[in-house]
Design a protein around this motif. Structure first.
Motif, PDB file in Angstrom:
ATOM      1  N   MET A  61     -68.252  60.890  -8.065  1.00 42.05           N
ATOM      2  CA  MET A  61     -67.143  60.928  -9.013  1.00 42.05           C
ATOM      3  C   MET A  61     -66.864  59.535  -9.564  1.00 42.05           C
ATOM      4  SD  MET A  61     -66.207  64.134  -9.065  1.00 42.05           S
ATOM      5  CE  MET A  61     -64.525  64.215  -9.696  1.00 42.05           C
ATOM      6  N   ILE A  62     -66.304  59.507 -10.759  1.00 45.20           N
ATOM      7  CA  ILE A  62     -65.862  58.265 -11.396  1.00 45.20           C
ATOM      8  C   ILE A  62     -64.361  58.378 -11.638  1.00 45.20           C
ATOM      9  CG2 ILE A  62     -66.026  56.791 -13.434  1.00 45.20           C
ATOM     10  CD1 ILE A  62     -68.502  56.692 -11.660  1.00 45.20           C
ATOM     11  N   ALA A  63     -63.617  57.382 -11.174  1.00 44.33           N
ATOM     12  CA  ALA A  63     -62.165  57.352 -11.360  1.00 44.33           C
ATOM     13  C   ALA A  63     -61.773  56.133 -12.189  1.00 44.33           C
ATOM     14  CB  ALA A  63     -61.461  57.306 -10.007  1.00 44.33           C
ATOM     15  N   TYR A  64     -60.861  56.348 -13.134  1.00 44.06           N
ATOM     16  CA  TYR A  64     -60.265  55.250 -13.898  1.00 44.06           C
ATOM     17  C   TYR A  64     -58.881  54.989 -13.329  1.00 44.06           C
ATOM     18  CZ  TYR A  64     -63.893  55.526 -17.490  1.00 44.06           C
ATOM     19  OH  TYR A  64     -65.086  55.487 -18.168  1.00 44.06           O
ATOM     20  N   GLU A  65     -58.658  53.764 -12.853  1.00 46.29           N
ATOM     21  CA  GLU A  65     -57.397  53.405 -12.213  1.00 46.29           C
ATOM     22  C   GLU A  65     -56.826  52.148 -12.858  1.00 46.29           C
ATOM     23  OE1 GLU A  65     -58.333  53.097  -8.072  1.00 46.29           O
ATOM     24  OE2 GLU A  65     -58.627  55.262  -7.844  1.00 46.29           O
ATOM     25  N   PRO A  66     -55.494  51.969 -12.828  1.00 45.43           N
ATOM     26  CA  PRO A  66     -54.882  50.816 -13.501  1.00 45.43           C
ATOM     27  C   PRO A  66     -55.312  49.487 -12.892  1.00 45.43           C
ATOM     28  CG  PRO A  66     -53.277  51.987 -12.155  1.00 45.43           C
ATOM     29  CD  PRO A  66     -54.489  52.848 -12.200  1.00 45.43           C
ATOM     30  N   VAL A  67     -55.457  48.486 -13.737  1.00 42.41           N
ATOM     31  CA  VAL A  67     -55.807  47.137 -13.294  1.00 42.41           C
ATOM     32  C   VAL A  67     -54.718  46.576 -12.390  1.00 42.41           C
ATOM     33  CG1 VAL A  67     -56.130  44.760 -14.082  1.00 42.41           C
ATOM     34  CG2 VAL A  67     -57.297  46.632 -15.261  1.00 42.41           C
ATOM     35  N   GLY A  68     -53.464  46.812 -12.758  1.00 40.77           N
ATOM     36  CA  GLY A  68     -52.331  46.257 -12.007  1.00 40.77           C
ATOM     37  C   GLY A  68     -51.344  45.622 -12.953  1.00 40.77           C
ATOM     38  N   VAL A  69     -50.785  44.480 -12.568  1.00 43.82           N
ATOM     39  CA  VAL A  69     -49.855  43.759 -13.435  1.00 43.82           C
ATOM     40  C   VAL A  69     -50.650  43.025 -14.510  1.00 43.82           C
ATOM     41  CG1 VAL A  69     -48.091  41.956 -13.561  1.00 43.82           C
ATOM     42  CG2 VAL A  69     -48.188  43.476 -11.565  1.00 43.82           C
ATOM     43  N   VAL A  70     -50.275  43.221 -15.774  1.00 47.09           N
ATOM     44  CA  VAL A  70     -50.991  42.579 -16.876  1.00 47.09           C
ATOM     45  C   VAL A  70     -50.035  41.709 -17.678  1.00 47.09           C
ATOM     46  CG1 VAL A  70     -52.741  44.386 -17.009  1.00 47.09           C
ATOM     47  CG2 VAL A  70     -50.682  44.589 -18.391  1.00 47.09           C
ATOM     48  N   GLY A  71     -50.542  40.570 -18.129  1.00 47.11           N
ATOM     49  CA  GLY A  71     -49.812  39.693 -19.032  1.00 47.11           C
ATOM     50  C   GLY A  71     -50.309  39.918 -20.448  1.00 47.11           C
ATOM     51  N   LEU A  72     -49.394  40.155 -21.371  1.00 51.34           N
ATOM     52  CA  LEU A  72     -49.730  40.464 -22.760  1.00 51.34           C
ATOM     53  C   LEU A  72     -49.168  39.362 -23.653  1.00 51.34           C
ATOM     54  CD1 LEU A  72     -48.655  44.235 -22.679  1.00 51.34           C
ATOM     55  CD2 LEU A  72     -50.870  43.252 -22.027  1.00 51.34           C
ATOM     56  N   ILE A  73     -50.033  38.687 -24.382  1.00 51.24           N
ATOM     57  CA  ILE A  73     -49.621  37.567 -25.231  1.00 51.24           C
ATOM     58  C   ILE A  73     -50.018  37.904 -26.663  1.00 51.24           C
ATOM     59  CG2 ILE A  73     -49.816  35.092 -25.636  1.00 51.24           C
ATOM     60  CD1 ILE A  73     -50.642  34.771 -22.703  1.00 51.24           C
ATOM     61  N   THR A  74     -49.011  38.033 -27.537  1.00 51.35           N
ATOM     62  CA  THR A  74     -49.260  38.545 -28.884  1.00 51.35           C
ATOM     63  C   THR A  74     -48.897  37.521 -29.962  1.00 51.35           C
ATOM     64  OG1 THR A  74     -47.076  39.619 -28.878  1.00 51.35           O
ATOM     65  CG2 THR A  74     -48.965  40.944 -28.169  1.00 51.35           C
ATOM     66  N   PRO A  75     -49.491  37.649 -31.153  1.00 48.56           N
ATOM     67  CA  PRO A  75     -49.305  36.674 -32.233  1.00 48.56           C
ATOM     68  C   PRO A  75     -48.208  37.083 -33.203  1.00 48.56           C
ATOM     69  CG  PRO A  75     -51.075  38.146 -32.823  1.00 48.56           C
ATOM     70  CD  PRO A  75     -50.536  38.634 -31.487  1.00 48.56           C
ATOM     71  N   TRP A  76     -48.017  36.263 -34.219  1.00 47.34           N
ATOM     72  CA  TRP A  76     -46.949  36.473 -35.183  1.00 47.34           C
ATOM     73  C   TRP A  76     -47.408  37.170 -36.453  1.00 47.34           C
ATOM     74  CZ3 TRP A  76     -48.999  34.080 -39.295  1.00 47.34           C
ATOM     75  CH2 TRP A  76     -49.816  32.955 -39.087  1.00 47.34           C
ATOM     76  N   ASN A  77     -48.700  37.249 -36.724  1.00 51.55           N
ATOM     77  CA  ASN A  77     -49.145  37.677 -38.055  1.00 51.55           C
ATOM     78  C   ASN A  77     -49.069  39.184 -38.286  1.00 51.55           C
ATOM     79  OD1 ASN A  77     -51.304  37.731 -36.126  1.00 51.55           O
ATOM     80  ND2 ASN A  77     -52.765  37.987 -37.794  1.00 51.55           N
ATOM     81  N   TRP A  78     -49.344  39.970 -37.243  1.00 47.96           N
ATOM     82  CA  TRP A  78     -49.187  41.432 -37.293  1.00 47.96           C
ATOM     83  C   TRP A  78     -48.460  41.844 -36.013  1.00 47.96           C
ATOM     84  CZ3 TRP A  78     -50.476  44.875 -41.139  1.00 47.96           C
ATOM     85  CH2 TRP A  78     -51.278  44.388 -42.176  1.00 47.96           C
ATOM     86  N   PRO A  79     -47.154  41.582 -35.928  1.00 52.34           N
ATOM     87  CA  PRO A  79     -46.471  41.705 -34.636  1.00 52.34           C
ATOM     88  C   PRO A  79     -46.625  43.064 -33.965  1.00 52.34           C
ATOM     89  CG  PRO A  79     -45.083  40.547 -36.212  1.00 52.34           C
ATOM     90  CD  PRO A  79     -46.247  41.071 -36.979  1.00 52.34           C
ATOM     91  N   MET A  80     -46.279  44.158 -34.660  1.00 53.54           N
ATOM     92  CA  MET A  80     -46.328  45.469 -34.007  1.00 53.54           C
ATOM     93  C   MET A  80     -47.745  46.020 -33.911  1.00 53.54           C
ATOM     94  SD  MET A  80     -43.598  46.460 -32.619  1.00 53.54           S
ATOM     95  CE  MET A  80     -43.347  44.737 -32.154  1.00 53.54           C
ATOM     96  N   ASN A  81     -48.610  45.601 -34.787  1.00 53.90           N
ATOM     97  CA  ASN A  81     -50.012  45.977 -34.651  1.00 53.90           C
ATOM     98  C   ASN A  81     -50.525  45.541 -33.287  1.00 53.90           C
ATOM     99  OD1 ASN A  81     -52.646  46.789 -36.209  1.00 53.90           O
ATOM    100  ND2 ASN A  81     -53.137  44.847 -35.223  1.00 53.90           N
ATOM    101  N   GLN A  82     -50.246  44.305 -32.917  1.00 53.83           N
ATOM    102  CA  GLN A  82     -50.785  43.770 -31.668  1.00 53.83           C
ATOM    103  C   GLN A  82     -49.973  44.195 -30.442  1.00 53.83           C
ATOM    104  OE1 GLN A  82     -53.847  42.840 -33.527  1.00 53.83           O
ATOM    105  NE2 GLN A  82     -53.755  42.368 -31.361  1.00 53.83           N
ATOM    106  N   VAL A  83     -48.677  44.306 -30.578  1.00 50.80           N
ATOM    107  CA  VAL A  83     -47.864  44.749 -29.440  1.00 50.80           C
ATOM    108  C   VAL A  83     -48.245  46.169 -29.051  1.00 50.80           C
ATOM    109  CG1 VAL A  83     -45.525  45.394 -28.728  1.00 50.80           C
ATOM    110  CG2 VAL A  83     -45.934  43.171 -29.789  1.00 50.80           C
ATOM    111  N   THR A  84     -48.380  47.062 -30.031  1.00 46.85           N
ATOM    112  CA  THR A  84     -48.725  48.448 -29.698  1.00 46.85           C
ATOM    113  C   THR A  84     -50.158  48.560 -29.182  1.00 46.85           C
ATOM    114  OG1 THR A  84     -49.302  48.901 -32.028  1.00 46.85           O
ATOM    115  CG2 THR A  84     -47.062  49.452 -31.293  1.00 46.85           C
ATOM    116  N   LEU A  85     -51.065  47.710 -29.670  1.00 48.31           N
ATOM    117  CA  LEU A  85     -52.444  47.745 -29.186  1.00 48.31           C
ATOM    118  C   LEU A  85     -52.560  47.318 -27.731  1.00 48.31           C
ATOM    119  CD1 LEU A  85     -54.596  46.402 -32.170  1.00 48.31           C
ATOM    120  CD2 LEU A  85     -54.840  48.614 -31.027  1.00 48.31           C
ATOM    121  N   LYS A  86     -51.538  46.663 -27.198  1.00 46.07           N
ATOM    122  CA  LYS A  86     -51.574  46.202 -25.814  1.00 46.07           C
ATOM    123  C   LYS A  86     -50.622  47.000 -24.923  1.00 46.07           C
ATOM    124  CE  LYS A  86     -52.745  41.495 -27.318  1.00 46.07           C
ATOM    125  NZ  LYS A  86     -54.188  41.652 -27.166  1.00 46.07           N
ATOM    126  N   VAL A  87     -49.376  47.127 -25.326  1.00 44.97           N
ATOM    127  CA  VAL A  87     -48.382  47.776 -24.470  1.00 44.97           C
ATOM    128  C   VAL A  87     -48.725  49.254 -24.253  1.00 44.97           C
ATOM    129  CG1 VAL A  87     -45.973  48.509 -24.307  1.00 44.97           C
ATOM    130  CG2 VAL A  87     -46.519  46.186 -25.071  1.00 44.97           C
TER     131      VAL A  87
END
Length: 478
Positions: free
Chosen positions: A135-161
């Protein structure tokens, strides 16, 4: 003056451990429009600790329940879209109609694509090679730090969060201190959607402070960063000591290969795409390579299209471009335009200084250089402003060689009516993405590059996979 000095940690809004005010500048007026606080190590540690505590519970939450939470988040985002548009327009200068449509719309598009991908995602599935119990299981990495830019704010926030939430990760978001208002509003959406305390945390700060603290924190398992190549290198080095996973989406210097069988529309489209968002897009087609029989016509069209692009303050309605984000960007772009002139590129539109009628604000004249050569600075460096460089080529092989002669590799473009040529070039161009004849990426397709553009793959199922560990299991009982 908007005052937003609090951070979102462990499900509540809390004041900074040590007050450190930072003015957010309206790039249309050069005046402060808001004040936030920049965090210090105590704030970062508190946010990471909250994420660490919340980790086991969120990871154990059934994927269907995590998906339902994201669906609530999308509904709240859509219901408060006008607030989000106003925040992004104010903080980073996106014209208000463009903010409503493209800047807000990017977040809606990505969240919707993630929801669709999550519905079909197999978190636990057989290996499928005929081996019983494999079997193959996909499990969460854990605690993640997300650092996003100013040029497309919600584009990048939603792509990470959003993919982090779906994968079962807990997180700390550090948005750009240049454009924090939209992310603070997004934190309100997350809270309203019922995301459990500690799963999502937000600490404002700069790269040298909170950014470095997240990158080096022993309890952060992964950093997802979007920004400059220079900063991406620094984050990679900082994260190496704790062996974090590092996902980077960095700069670009996209080539747009325009062949003689392309029409005038393809040329005009390439110019507008370059100037879109005031040129502040990492995937902008800033190098236009034109087959020689079409070259003079292309230069003429490019000059006319650029000259017709209106520049106006962000709050003005209509189709125009706004300012670039800050004084540092304005000065950098002006310097690069001056360098292009000094190095012998032929200026056919725009140039130095602000557009006519605008004596304040970080406004750039839509600029086009012709007769550029590969070694010129404007053909090598990412300008991140409304500046297009055009040069001719004689053969397909020459065009590919010029396009690939860059440390970057994010998006390249092809304009041709020859389908066999398009397919051939799509495989020869060294980049994470190739767009042809104005056809945008498909919904849920991955966004990311190679080499100095980073190697992240954000969006759709690939974006979810980035926040997962893959576990191989043998002896699974049916």
């Amino acid at each position: 003056m908007i005052e937003k000095r609090h951070f979102y940690i462990d499900g509540t809004w809390v004041g900074p451990h040590q007050p450190r005010d930072h003015a957010v500048i309206d790039p249309s007026t050069e005046e402060p429009c808001a004040v936030i606080s920049l965090g210090d190590r105590a704030d970062t540690d508190a946010a990471v600790a909250a994420a660490l505590r919340a980790g086991p519970g969120w990871a154990a939450t059934p994927p269907a329940a995590r998906l339902a939470t994201v669906e609530r988040l999308l509904a709240i985002y859509q219901s408060r879209a006008e607030e989000m548009a106003q925040a992004m327009s104010l903080e980073m200068g996106a014209p208000i109609d463009f903010a409503r449509d493209s800047q807000v719309g990017a977040g809606i598009w990505h969240i919707s694509n993630f929801i669709r991908a999550a519905k079909d995602f197999e978190w636990l599935h057989p290996l499928g090679d005929g081996t019983p119990g494999a079997m193959i299981a996909y499990e969460p990495v854990g605690v993640v730090g997300l650092i996003t830019p100013w040029n497309w704010p919600m584009n990048q926030v939603t792509l990470k969060v959003v993919p982090a939430l779906l994968a079962g990760c807990t997180m700390v978001l550090k948005p750009s201190e240049e454009a924090p208002l939209s992310s603070l509003l997004f934190a309100e959406f997350v809270h309203a959607a019922g995301v459990p305390a500690g799963v999502f945390n937000l600490v404002n700060g700069d790269g040298a402070g909170v950014g470095t603290q997240l990158s080096t924190h022993p309890d952060v398992e992964m950093i997802s960063f979007t920004g400059s190549t220079r900063a991406g290198k620094a984050i990679s080095q900082a994260a190496a000591a704790t062996l974090k996973r590092v996902c980077l989406e960095l700069g670009g210097k996209g080539a747009n290969l325009v062949f003689a069988d392309a029409d005038d529309t393809a040329i005009a489209r390439g110019v507008r795409h370059c100037m879109n968002n005031s040129g502040q897009s990492c995937n902008a087609p800033t190098r236009m390579l034109v087959e020689r029989p079409l070259y003079d016509r292309a230069v003429q069209i490019a000059a006319e299209v650029a000259a017709a692009i209106k520049v106006a303050p962000a709050q003005a309605p209509g189709r125009h471009i706004g300012p670039v984000v800050n004084a540092a960007q304005f000065d950098k772009i002006q310097s690069l335009i001056e360098t292009g002139i000094k190095e012998g590129a032929r200026l056919v539109a725009g140039g130095l200084g602000r557009p006519e009628g605008l004596n304040k604000g970080f406004f750039i004249r839509p600029t086009v250089f012709a007769d550029v050569t590969p070694e010129m600075t404007v053909m090598r460096e990412e300008i991140f402003g409304p500046v297009l460089s055009i040069m001719p080529f004689d053969t397909e092989e020459e065009a590919v060689a010029i396009a690939n002669a860059t440390p970057y590799g994010l998006t390249n473009y092809v304009q041709s009516q020859d389908s066999a040529r398009r397919n051939r070039l799509a495989r020869l161009l060294r980049s994470g993405m190739v767009e042809m004849n104005g056809q945008s990426r498909g919904a849920g397709a991955p966004f990311g590059g190679v080499r100095a553009s980073g190697r992240a793959r954000e969006g759709g199922r690939w974006g979810i996979e980035e926040f997962c560990e893959v576990k191989s299991i043998s002896g699974w009982a049916d």
